[in-house]
Design a protein around this motif. Structure first.
Motif, short mmCIF file in Angstrom:
data_model
loop_
_atom_site.label_atom_id
_atom_site.label_comp_id
_atom_site.label_asym_id
_atom_site.label_seq_id
_atom_site.Cartn_x
_atom_site.Cartn_y
_atom_site.Cartn_z
N LEU A 202 0.83 -1.21 0.00
CA LEU A 202 0.00 0.00 0.00
C LEU A 202 0.86 1.25 0.00
CD1 LEU A 202 -2.48 -1.33 2.69
CD2 LEU A 202 -2.85 -1.27 0.22
N ALA A 203 2.07 1.13 -0.53
CA ALA A 203 2.99 2.27 -0.52
C ALA A 203 2.50 3.41 -1.39
CB ALA A 203 4.38 1.82 -0.97
N SER A 204 1.74 3.10 -2.43
CA SER A 204 1.26 4.12 -3.37
C SER A 204 2.45 4.86 -3.97
CB SER A 204 0.28 5.06 -2.65
OG SER A 204 -0.30 5.94 -3.57
N LEU A 205 2.63 6.13 -3.65
CA LEU A 205 3.75 6.90 -4.21
C LEU A 205 4.81 7.20 -3.14
CD1 LEU A 205 1.14 7.62 -6.07
CD2 LEU A 205 2.68 9.30 -7.03
N ALA A 206 4.82 6.39 -2.08
CA ALA A 206 5.78 6.59 -0.99
C ALA A 206 7.00 5.69 -1.18
CB ALA A 206 5.12 6.27 0.34
N ARG A 207 8.13 6.14 -0.66
CA ARG A 207 9.35 5.33 -0.76
C ARG A 207 9.39 4.29 0.36
NH1 ARG A 207 13.77 9.90 1.23
NH2 ARG A 207 13.54 9.57 3.48
N LYS A 208 10.17 3.25 0.15
CA LYS A 208 10.38 2.20 1.16
C LYS A 208 11.22 2.76 2.30
CE LYS A 208 12.29 -2.48 1.57
NZ LYS A 208 13.36 -2.18 2.53
N LYS A 209 10.86 2.40 3.54
CA LYS A 209 11.63 2.82 4.70
C LYS A 209 12.92 2.01 4.74
CE LYS A 209 11.11 3.69 9.65
NZ LYS A 209 10.13 3.69 10.77
N PRO A 210 14.09 2.66 4.87
CA PRO A 210 15.35 1.90 4.86
C PRO A 210 15.39 0.85 5.96
CG PRO A 210 15.77 4.26 4.63
CD PRO A 210 14.31 4.12 4.95
N GLY A 211 15.75 -0.38 5.58
CA GLY A 211 15.91 -1.45 6.56
C GLY A 211 14.61 -2.03 7.08
N ALA A 212 13.48 -1.69 6.48
CA ALA A 212 12.19 -2.20 6.97
C ALA A 212 11.30 -2.55 5.80
CB ALA A 212 11.51 -1.15 7.85
N GLN A 213 10.33 -3.42 6.04
CA GLN A 213 9.39 -3.83 4.98
C GLN A 213 8.11 -3.00 5.04
OE1 GLN A 213 10.09 -5.97 2.42
NE2 GLN A 213 12.13 -5.75 3.30
N VAL A 214 8.24 -1.71 5.21
CA VAL A 214 7.10 -0.79 5.23
C VAL A 214 7.45 0.45 4.40
CG1 VAL A 214 6.22 -1.53 7.47
CG2 VAL A 214 7.92 0.31 7.35
N ALA A 215 6.43 1.22 4.08
CA ALA A 215 6.61 2.45 3.31
C ALA A 215 6.52 3.67 4.22
CB ALA A 215 5.54 2.54 2.23
N GLU A 216 7.26 4.72 3.86
CA GLU A 216 7.24 5.96 4.64
C GLU A 216 6.00 6.78 4.25
OE1 GLU A 216 11.05 7.89 4.26
OE2 GLU A 216 11.97 6.50 5.68
N ARG A 217 4.88 6.27 4.70
CA ARG A 217 3.57 6.88 4.44
C ARG A 217 2.83 7.05 5.76
NH1 ARG A 217 -1.49 3.96 1.14
NH2 ARG A 217 -3.05 5.53 1.72
N PHE A 218 2.06 8.12 5.89
CA PHE A 218 1.26 8.31 7.10
C PHE A 218 -0.10 8.91 6.75
CE2 PHE A 218 3.26 12.47 6.56
CZ PHE A 218 2.24 13.36 6.85
N GLU A 219 -1.04 8.73 7.68
CA GLU A 219 -2.33 9.41 7.59
C GLU A 219 -2.60 10.06 8.94
OE1 GLU A 219 -5.28 6.70 6.10
OE2 GLU A 219 -4.61 7.01 4.03
N LEU A 220 -3.22 11.24 8.92
CA LEU A 220 -3.58 11.94 10.15
C LEU A 220 -5.06 11.70 10.43
CD1 LEU A 220 -3.15 14.02 12.45
CD2 LEU A 220 -3.73 15.81 10.79
N TYR A 221 -5.37 11.30 11.68
CA TYR A 221 -6.75 11.10 12.11
C TYR A 221 -7.07 12.03 13.28
CZ TYR A 221 -7.24 6.87 9.31
OH TYR A 221 -7.32 5.99 8.26
N ILE A 222 -8.26 12.62 13.22
CA ILE A 222 -8.78 13.40 14.34
C ILE A 222 -10.22 12.96 14.57
CG2 ILE A 222 -9.36 15.70 15.22
CD1 ILE A 222 -7.12 16.87 13.56
N GLY A 223 -10.52 12.50 15.77
CA GLY A 223 -11.89 12.07 16.08
C GLY A 223 -12.39 10.97 15.17
N GLY A 224 -11.54 10.02 14.80
CA GLY A 224 -11.94 8.91 13.95
C GLY A 224 -12.06 9.25 12.49
#
Length: 305
Positions: A202-224
């Motif tokens: 689900l990386a979409s247009l995000a780069r891979k996090k160095p040394g990890a199997q995840v992407a440097e992507r985030f979402e902000l949530y407020i009140g669900g």
């Protein structure tokens, strides 16, 4: 549904507060075309056709091309279009705030996003949703905007609330379902939270996090409510082309005809490290105005056109 009295004035004031934040930080406001010959391929978003071209689903494509041409700090407030999106938090035409900065990663961007929310809340402290300085009222509960925002990895969020791991959810093609129905309702109480480090699928247009199997992507949530989506940008045109090819194939399987954005990919290879974020302006106004539906903060919704 009618627009509540005063909501247009709140919208105008929030627009000015947003612009003030970025202009004092030396960003340039840009205004890119709404109608394009091709878009960023996204199989889960259905674009709106316009006389052989398409209306933008976000300004991402053109803004990154400006970034690649040497504009280091840019923001835009614009209308975007997505077919079939309608509901309490969705409209087929909505307003997006998007900004980019060269040389940054997603950690820099999360820090600035936190400053942004706090700054515009102070500018709009007399809005109905803000019951006292830095405190947002939402669904009968209070959310503290002044304290440091929480940070939670996707893996931890699924472990706590999902009933299965994020990897299992991706493998069973249930990630979005589990995220929306089980995880999201818990996010952003009593402080906003950054949900970060998404599975690579689900990386979409995000780069891979160095040394990890995840992407440097985030979402902000407020009140669900999901308010923003940001990345450390992937600037490898070859890898991005491979991801787009998969999206185009997925779209074709459900009858959507998407094409490869060749000029975007050519510019991407010239882009240095950068980070960017898209934030739902209407949803932010909903929260600050203290209303429950997005149709209450726009001048005209589809129902009253």
């Amino acid at each position: 549904m009618n627009v509540p009295s005063g909501c247009l004035q709140l919208r105008s004031r929030l627009l000015q507060a947003v612009r003030g934040f970025f202009l004092t930080r030396d960003y340039i406001e840009v205004d890119t075309p709404v109608r394009l010959p091709t878009l960023i391929p996204e199989s889960q978003i259905e674009p709106v056709a316009s006389d052989g071209w398409l209306l933008q689903t976000s300004p991402e494509l053109c803004m990154k091309r400006l970034l690649a041409r040497g504009w280091p700090r840019i923001f835009q407030i614009c209308h975007c279009f997505r077919s079939g999106e309608s509901g309490r938090l969705h409209l087929p035409e909505f307003t997006m705030l998007e900004w980019y900065q060269l040389g940054w990663d997603y950690n820099d961007l999360m820090a600035e996003c936190e400053s942004f929310i706090r700054a515009v809340a102070r500018e709009c402290s007399d809005f109905p949703g803000l019951v006292r300085p830095g405190v947002l009222a939402c669904q009968g509960r209070h959310i503290d905007l002044e304290s440091t925002f929480d940070r939670l990895t996707v893996a931890e969020a699924f472990y706590r609330y999902g009933g299965m791991s994020a990897a299992e959810a991706v493998a069973s093609d249930r990630f979005d379902e589990i995220l929306v129905t089980r995880v999201e309702p818990h996010l952003g109480w009593p402080r906003p939270v950054f949900l970060h480090d998404y599975p690579l699928e689900l990386a979409s247009l995000a780069r891979k996090k160095p040394g990890a199997q995840v992407a440097e992507r985030f979402e902000l949530y407020i009140g669900g409510i999901e308010l923003a989506n940001g990345f450390s940008e992937l600037v490898d045109g070859r890898e991005q082309r491979q991801r787009f090819a998969k999206e185009i194939a997925r779209a074709a399987a459900v009858g959507l005809q998407l094409t490869m954005p060749e000029q975007f990919l050519a510019d991407l290879d010239t882009l240095d490290a950068a980070a960017g974020i898209a934030l739902g302006f209407d949803r932010l106004l909903m929260l600050f105005a203290g209303v429950e539906e997005i149709s209450q903060v726009v001048a005209f919704s589809p129902q009253n056109m």
